[in-house]
Design an enzyme around this catalytic site. Structure first.
Site, PDB file in Angstrom:
ATOM      1  N   GLY A   1     -15.036   5.123   4.728  1.00 37.11           N
ATOM      2  CA  GLY A   1     -14.287   6.309   5.140  1.00 37.11           C
ATOM      3  C   GLY A   1     -14.627   6.661   6.572  1.00 37.11           C
TER       4      GLY A   1
ATOM      5  N   HIS B   1      -8.094   2.733  -3.728  1.00 33.38           N
ATOM      6  CA  HIS B   1      -9.056   2.847  -2.631  1.00 33.38           C
ATOM      7  C   HIS B   1     -10.101   3.907  -3.007  1.00 33.38           C
ATOM      8  CE1 HIS B   1      -5.975   1.390   0.630  1.00 33.38           C
ATOM      9  NE2 HIS B   1      -5.715   0.854  -0.548  1.00 33.38           N
TER      10      HIS B   1
ATOM     11  N   GLU C   1       0.865  -1.197   0.000  1.00 28.01           N
ATOM     12  CA  GLU C   1       0.000   0.000   0.000  1.00 28.01           C
ATOM     13  C   GLU C   1       0.893   1.235   0.000  1.00 28.01           C
ATOM     14  OE1 GLU C   1      -3.503   0.859   2.876  1.00 28.01           O
ATOM     15  OE2 GLU C   1      -1.938   2.295   3.457  1.00 28.01           O
TER      16      GLU C   1
HETATM   17  P1  FAD Z   1     -18.144  -0.252   6.548  1.00 27.09           P
HETATM   18  O1  FAD Z   1     -17.928  -1.560   5.889  1.00 27.09           O
HETATM   19  O2  FAD Z   1     -19.278   0.577   6.091  1.00 27.09           O
HETATM   20  O3  FAD Z   1     -18.270  -0.558   8.130  1.00 27.09           O
HETATM   21  C1  FAD Z   1     -18.328   0.498   9.082  1.00 27.09           C
HETATM   22  C2  FAD Z   1     -19.210   0.053  10.258  1.00 27.09           C
HETATM   23  O4  FAD Z   1     -20.549  -0.165   9.835  1.00 27.09           O
HETATM   24  C3  FAD Z   1     -18.786  -1.286  10.897  1.00 27.09           C
HETATM   25  O5  FAD Z   1     -19.055  -1.201  12.266  1.00 27.09           O
HETATM   26  C4  FAD Z   1     -19.697  -2.322  10.231  1.00 27.09           C
HETATM   27  O6  FAD Z   1     -19.951  -3.435  11.092  1.00 27.09           O
HETATM   28  C5  FAD Z   1     -20.976  -1.536   9.987  1.00 27.09           C
HETATM   29  N1  FAD Z   1     -21.637  -1.895   8.715  1.00 27.09           N
HETATM   30  C6  FAD Z   1     -21.058  -2.216   7.530  1.00 27.09           C
HETATM   31  N2  FAD Z   1     -21.962  -2.378   6.563  1.00 27.09           N
HETATM   32  C7  FAD Z   1     -23.173  -2.154   7.135  1.00 27.09           C
HETATM   33  C8  FAD Z   1     -24.516  -2.128   6.634  1.00 27.09           C
HETATM   34  N3  FAD Z   1     -24.758  -2.358   5.332  1.00 27.09           N
HETATM   35  N4  FAD Z   1     -25.509  -1.836   7.515  1.00 27.09           N
HETATM   36  C9  FAD Z   1     -25.247  -1.576   8.819  1.00 27.09           C
HETATM   37  N5  FAD Z   1     -23.998  -1.563   9.337  1.00 27.09           N
HETATM   38  C10 FAD Z   1     -22.969  -1.835   8.517  1.00 27.09           C
HETATM   39  N6  FAD Z   1      -9.766   5.375   4.975  1.00 27.09           N
HETATM   40  C11 FAD Z   1      -9.566   6.383   4.088  1.00 27.09           C
HETATM   41  O7  FAD Z   1     -10.067   7.506   4.303  1.00 27.09           O
HETATM   42  N7  FAD Z   1      -8.831   6.194   2.954  1.00 27.09           N
HETATM   43  C12 FAD Z   1      -8.258   4.992   2.634  1.00 27.09           C
HETATM   44  O8  FAD Z   1      -7.608   4.852   1.596  1.00 27.09           O
HETATM   45  C13 FAD Z   1      -8.435   3.899   3.558  1.00 27.09           C
HETATM   46  N8  FAD Z   1      -7.889   2.686   3.319  1.00 27.09           N
HETATM   47  C14 FAD Z   1      -8.139   1.641   4.179  1.00 27.09           C
HETATM   48  C15 FAD Z   1      -7.597   0.379   3.892  1.00 27.09           C
HETATM   49  C16 FAD Z   1      -7.834  -0.705   4.750  1.00 27.09           C
HETATM   50  C17 FAD Z   1      -7.259  -2.073   4.424  1.00 27.09           C
HETATM   51  C18 FAD Z   1      -8.610  -0.514   5.940  1.00 27.09           C
HETATM   52  C19 FAD Z   1      -8.852  -1.667   6.880  1.00 27.09           C
HETATM   53  C20 FAD Z   1      -9.134   0.742   6.234  1.00 27.09           C
HETATM   54  C21 FAD Z   1      -8.909   1.830   5.377  1.00 27.09           C
HETATM   55  N9  FAD Z   1      -9.437   3.107   5.618  1.00 27.09           N
HETATM   56  C22 FAD Z   1      -9.223   4.138   4.741  1.00 27.09           C
HETATM   57  C23 FAD Z   1     -10.197   3.352   6.849  1.00 27.09           C
HETATM   58  C24 FAD Z   1     -11.727   3.116   6.671  1.00 27.09           C
HETATM   59  O9  FAD Z   1     -12.272   4.105   5.817  1.00 27.09           O
HETATM   60  C25 FAD Z   1     -12.356   3.180   8.068  1.00 27.09           C
HETATM   61  O10 FAD Z   1     -11.940   2.084   8.837  1.00 27.09           O
HETATM   62  C26 FAD Z   1     -13.875   3.379   8.113  1.00 27.09           C
HETATM   63  O11 FAD Z   1     -14.212   3.776   9.446  1.00 27.09           O
HETATM   64  C27 FAD Z   1     -14.693   2.121   7.816  1.00 27.09           C
HETATM   65  O12 FAD Z   1     -14.646   1.774   6.512  1.00 27.09           O
HETATM   66  P2  FAD Z   1     -15.330   0.388   6.012  1.00 27.09           P
HETATM   67  O13 FAD Z   1     -15.263   0.409   4.560  1.00 27.09           O
HETATM   68  O14 FAD Z   1     -14.796  -0.766   6.740  1.00 27.09           O
HETATM   69  O15 FAD Z   1     -16.839   0.658   6.507  1.00 27.09           O
END
Ligand code: FAD
Length: 282
Positions: A101, A70, A9
């Protein structure tokens, strides 16, 4: 035993540093021959919209390495998502790591893509050429009530087309083992690439773990306390810690190791040179 993938990354450097500064980083990472390079995305401010695509474009053109871009949805309108996704298309991006995010204090969310799964569905329906990756959290996402409910929610992104997961950082492989067992018990059998954070600076590790609510195991805490004010020794001990963590994960038959390079080619190359024999086909 399967041979895991090894990927990296990087993040786009700040505009004032110039886009070329990232290429010297990637150039130095060529000896690693990663299976793919993922490029992070900002919080979706208009000035950020094309930066990830620009970096992917150059990496793809110059180094012929597959790129995973991303994309965070929380602050994007559909029009903005299209601008970014069309730029990804033109940049030859192979896949999108679809993310919600993090919330930024004082900034209004766009109320279009509430979760990663909403954005995944949009891309799946409108840009089916992209492979979709999603994030997962061996120590649970900070917003989730429990690890079980967080794993249940993974199903939403899988149903929307996500076919590979990348983990948040963690330092204790037992946490991953517990998570993987629960995931498999729920019938989820997607490949999971393990996000590995190099340990070279105690303050940075404390900051990052507190941001994502990950824990620092006692063994690593001891290393950080002992050499907190001796950066050279901390780098050496942290390097050994991470190489050991990777070798145990390879022994656990994981799908892939995804190293958060922090745009530090020297640390990344050093780790790769040490663990490389574990990735050779036997
Ligand atoms: P989601 O999958 O939406 O999950 C967030 C929360 O909501 C969790 O508690 C989950 O259990 C719950 N949830 C999920 N789907 C649903 C649904 N459909 N209904 C109800 N609840 C739900 N951030 C950046 O800004 N830029 C980046 O480039 C970036 N890269 C990353 C790369 C990796 C490998 C990781 C692990 C994280 C990265 N992040 C990045 C951080 C990320 O944006 C945060 O961790 C953010 O808070 C959650 O993103 P997510 O896509 O996991 O969210």
């Amino acid at each position: 035993m399967r041979v895991p993938s090894f990927s990296l990354e990087v993040f786009p450097t700040k505009p004032e540093a110039g886009i070329d500064s990232i290429f010297s980083t990637v150039e130095q990472l060529q000896s690693v021959k990663p299976d793919y390079v993922s490029v992070t995305f900002g919080t979706g401010k208009s000035s950020d919209l094309r930066r990830t695509a620009d970096v992917c474009n150059k990496i793809h053109e110059r180094f012929e390495v597959p790129t995973i871009a991303h994309l965070t949805g929380l602050y994007l309108s559909k029009d903005e998502a299209d601008i970014v996704l069309q730029a990804y298309q033109n940049a030859g991006v192979q896949g999108v790591l679809v993310l919600r995010g993090d919330k930024v204090e004082g900034r209004e969310v766009a109320n279009v893509f509430h979760h990663a799964s909403d954005l995944a569905q949009y891309i799946h329906d409108n840009y089916p050429q992209f492979d979709l990756y999603g994030a997962c959290y061996p120590q649970k996402h900070p917003d989730a009530e429990s690890l079980d409910s967080d794993i249940d929610n993974l199903q939403y992104k899988i149903d929307a087309g996500v076919s590979r997961l990348i983990t948040q950082l963690f330092f204790d492989n037992d946490d991953y083992e517990r998570f993987a067992e629960k995931v498999r018990a729920k019938g989820i059998d997607l490949p999971i690439d393990i996000g590995i954070m190099p340990v070279s600076n105690a303050g940075q590790i404390r900051r990052m773990t507190s941001l994502c609510s990950a824990t620092i195991p006692k063994s690593l805490q001891r290393i950080m306390s002992k050499w907190e004010h001796d950066p050279d020794s901390l780098r050496k001990a942290g390097f050994m810690y991470v190489c050991e963590q990777i070798s145990e994960l390879v022994a656990m038959d994981v799908s892939g190791i995804h190293l958060y390079t922090l745009n530090q080619p020297e640390v990344t190359k050093h780790i790769w040179q040490t663990v490389q024999p574990l990735f050779a086909q036997v």
